[in-house]
Design a protein around this motif. Structure first.
Motif, PDB file in Angstrom:
ATOM      1  N   ARG A 116      41.513  50.778  27.367  1.00  0.00           N
ATOM      2  CA  ARG A 116      41.752  51.833  27.860  1.00  0.00           C
ATOM      3  C   ARG A 116      41.430  52.546  26.523  1.00  0.00           C
ATOM      4  O   ARG A 116      41.146  52.519  25.550  1.00  0.00           O
ATOM      5  N   ASP A 117      41.571  54.310  26.380  1.00  0.00           N
ATOM      6  CA  ASP A 117      40.680  55.243  25.571  1.00  0.00           C
ATOM      7  C   ASP A 117      42.245  56.150  25.179  1.00  0.00           C
ATOM      8  O   ASP A 117      42.137  57.026  26.221  1.00  0.00           O
ATOM      9  N   ASN A 118      43.198  55.882  24.153  1.00  0.00           N
ATOM     10  CA  ASN A 118      44.191  56.804  24.392  1.00  0.00           C
ATOM     11  C   ASN A 118      43.820  57.845  23.467  1.00  0.00           C
ATOM     12  O   ASN A 118      44.283  59.100  23.959  1.00  0.00           O
ATOM     13  N   THR A 119      42.171  58.345  23.177  1.00  0.00           N
ATOM     14  CA  THR A 119      42.331  59.504  22.910  1.00  0.00           C
ATOM     15  C   THR A 119      41.737  60.856  23.721  1.00  0.00           C
ATOM     16  O   THR A 119      41.433  61.679  23.745  1.00  0.00           O
ATOM     17  N   LYS A 120      41.796  60.103  24.859  1.00  0.00           N
ATOM     18  CA  LYS A 120      40.587  60.827  25.875  1.00  0.00           C
ATOM     19  C   LYS A 120      41.702  60.289  27.346  1.00  0.00           C
ATOM     20  O   LYS A 120      41.381  60.877  28.636  1.00  0.00           O
ATOM     21  N   ASN A 121      42.632  59.357  26.990  1.00  0.00           N
ATOM     22  CA  ASN A 121      44.487  59.590  28.438  1.00  0.00           C
ATOM     23  C   ASN A 121      43.305  58.935  29.572  1.00  0.00           C
ATOM     24  O   ASN A 121      43.454  59.074  30.243  1.00  0.00           O
ATOM     25  N   THR A 122      42.181  57.784  29.273  1.00  0.00           N
ATOM     26  CA  THR A 122      41.473  57.127  30.644  1.00  0.00           C
ATOM     27  C   THR A 122      41.735  55.625  30.025  1.00  0.00           C
ATOM     28  O   THR A 122      41.982  55.136  28.901  1.00  0.00           O
ATOM     29  N   VAL A 123      42.211  54.728  31.290  1.00  0.00           N
ATOM     30  CA  VAL A 123      41.906  53.383  30.936  1.00  0.00           C
ATOM     31  C   VAL A 123      40.438  53.393  32.451  1.00  0.00           C
ATOM     32  O   VAL A 123      40.070  53.574  33.150  1.00  0.00           O
ATOM     33  N   TYR A 124      39.733  52.253  31.757  1.00  0.00           N
ATOM     34  CA  TYR A 124      38.499  51.366  32.219  1.00  0.00           C
ATOM     35  C   TYR A 124      39.167  49.821  32.830  1.00  0.00           C
ATOM     36  O   TYR A 124      38.952  49.061  32.640  1.00  0.00           O
ATOM     37  N   LEU A 125      37.732  50.156  33.953  1.00  0.00           N
ATOM     38  CA  LEU A 125      38.164  48.833  33.958  1.00  0.00           C
ATOM     39  C   LEU A 125      36.871  48.358  34.314  1.00  0.00           C
ATOM     40  O   LEU A 125      35.682  48.885  35.199  1.00  0.00           O
ATOM     41  N   GLN A 126      35.328  47.445  33.295  1.00  0.00           N
ATOM     42  CA  GLN A 126      34.801  47.034  33.461  1.00  0.00           C
ATOM     43  C   GLN A 126      33.975  46.100  34.148  1.00  0.00           C
ATOM     44  O   GLN A 126      34.919  44.961  34.231  1.00  0.00           O
ATOM     45  N   MET A 127      33.603  46.257  35.961  1.00  0.00           N
ATOM     46  CA  MET A 127      33.507  45.333  36.037  1.00  0.00           C
ATOM     47  C   MET A 127      32.240  44.199  36.531  1.00  0.00           C
ATOM     48  O   MET A 127      30.898  45.174  36.461  1.00  0.00           O
ATOM     49  N   ASN A 128      32.033  43.591  35.768  1.00  0.00           N
ATOM     50  CA  ASN A 128      30.414  42.532  35.710  1.00  0.00           C
ATOM     51  C   ASN A 128      30.329  41.716  36.666  1.00  0.00           C
ATOM     52  O   ASN A 128      31.068  41.299  37.595  1.00  0.00           O
ATOM     53  N   SER A 129      29.205  40.766  37.327  1.00  0.00           N
ATOM     54  CA  SER A 129      28.540  39.823  38.324  1.00  0.00           C
ATOM     55  C   SER A 129      29.897  39.990  39.696  1.00  0.00           C
ATOM     56  O   SER A 129      29.957  39.378  39.814  1.00  0.00           O
ATOM     57  N   LEU A 130      29.027  40.929  40.027  1.00  0.00           N
ATOM     58  CA  LEU A 130      30.327  41.005  41.524  1.00  0.00           C
ATOM     59  C   LEU A 130      30.186  40.374  42.154  1.00  0.00           C
ATOM     60  O   LEU A 130      28.436  40.328  42.810  1.00  0.00           O
ATOM     61  N   LYS A 131      30.486  40.492  43.274  1.00  0.00           N
ATOM     62  CA  LYS A 131      30.017  39.422  44.813  1.00  0.00           C
ATOM     63  C   LYS A 131      31.276  40.401  45.741  1.00  0.00           C
ATOM     64  O   LYS A 131      31.589  41.209  45.118  1.00  0.00           O
ATOM     65  N   PRO A 132      30.671  39.806  46.596  1.00  0.00           N
ATOM     66  CA  PRO A 132      30.654  40.739  47.961  1.00  0.00           C
ATOM     67  C   PRO A 132      32.204  41.140  47.888  1.00  0.00           C
ATOM     68  O   PRO A 132      33.239  42.162  48.945  1.00  0.00           O
ATOM     69  N   GLU A 133      32.457  40.507  48.272  1.00  0.00           N
ATOM     70  CA  GLU A 133      34.450  39.797  48.136  1.00  0.00           C
ATOM     71  C   GLU A 133      35.707  41.029  46.935  1.00  0.00           C
ATOM     72  O   GLU A 133      36.408  40.940  47.389  1.00  0.00           O
ATOM     73  N   ASP A 134      34.807  41.183  46.207  1.00  0.00           N
ATOM     74  CA  ASP A 134      34.983  42.125  45.530  1.00  0.00           C
ATOM     75  C   ASP A 134      35.270  44.273  46.042  1.00  0.00           C
ATOM     76  O   ASP A 134      35.320  45.021  45.251  1.00  0.00           O
ATOM     77  N   THR A 135      34.285  43.594  47.496  1.00  0.00           N
ATOM     78  CA  THR A 135      34.246  45.200  48.045  1.00  0.00           C
ATOM     79  C   THR A 135      35.928  45.346  48.156  1.00  0.00           C
ATOM     80  O   THR A 135      36.626  44.944  48.980  1.00  0.00           O
TER      81      THR A 135
END
Length: 115
Positions: A71-90
């Motif tokens: 999260r970046d509280n200065t931007k009021n934003t939360v992130y989700l970095q997704m690596n090594s994605l799999k078809p089941e993450d669809t």
């Protein structure tokens, strides 16, 4: 009233990466826990990741080691970095924010993992 707007979804090949963002309206963003959930076609919505106001994180077993919530509280934003994605993450991904016992949900952003 809290409004959450997700972005960053799209089509990616297996093994690829995406970063989702969730921008929140309102003040005092930093004091609220936030999370990401997802819902695959024909399945129930499931927990993905959570971050407290103090930055403590928690992940679903299925994504641990591949996804990172921040999260970046200065931007009021939360992130989700997704690596090594799999078809089941669809799935469609949603962020949420808990404020005074009320859960606010963003609309959604679609992530498709396919070759």
């Amino acid at each position: 009233q809290v409004q959450l707007v997700e972005s960053g979804g799209g089509l990616v090949q297996p093994g690829g990466s995406l970063r989702l963002s969730c921008a929140a309206s309102g003040s005092l963003f930093s004091i609220y826990p936030m999370g990401w959930y997802r819902q695959a076609p024909g399945k129930q919505r499931e927990f993905v990741a959570h971050i407290t106001s103090g930055g403590i994180t928690n992940y679903a077993t299925s994504v641990k080691g591949r996804f990172t919530i921040s999260r970046d509280n200065t931007k009021n934003t939360v992130y989700l970095q997704m690596n090594s994605l799999k078809p089941e993450d669809t799935a469609v991904y949603y962020c949420n924010l808990v404020k005074s016992g009320i859960i606010y949900w963003g609309k959604e952003t679609l992530v498709t993992v396919s070759s």
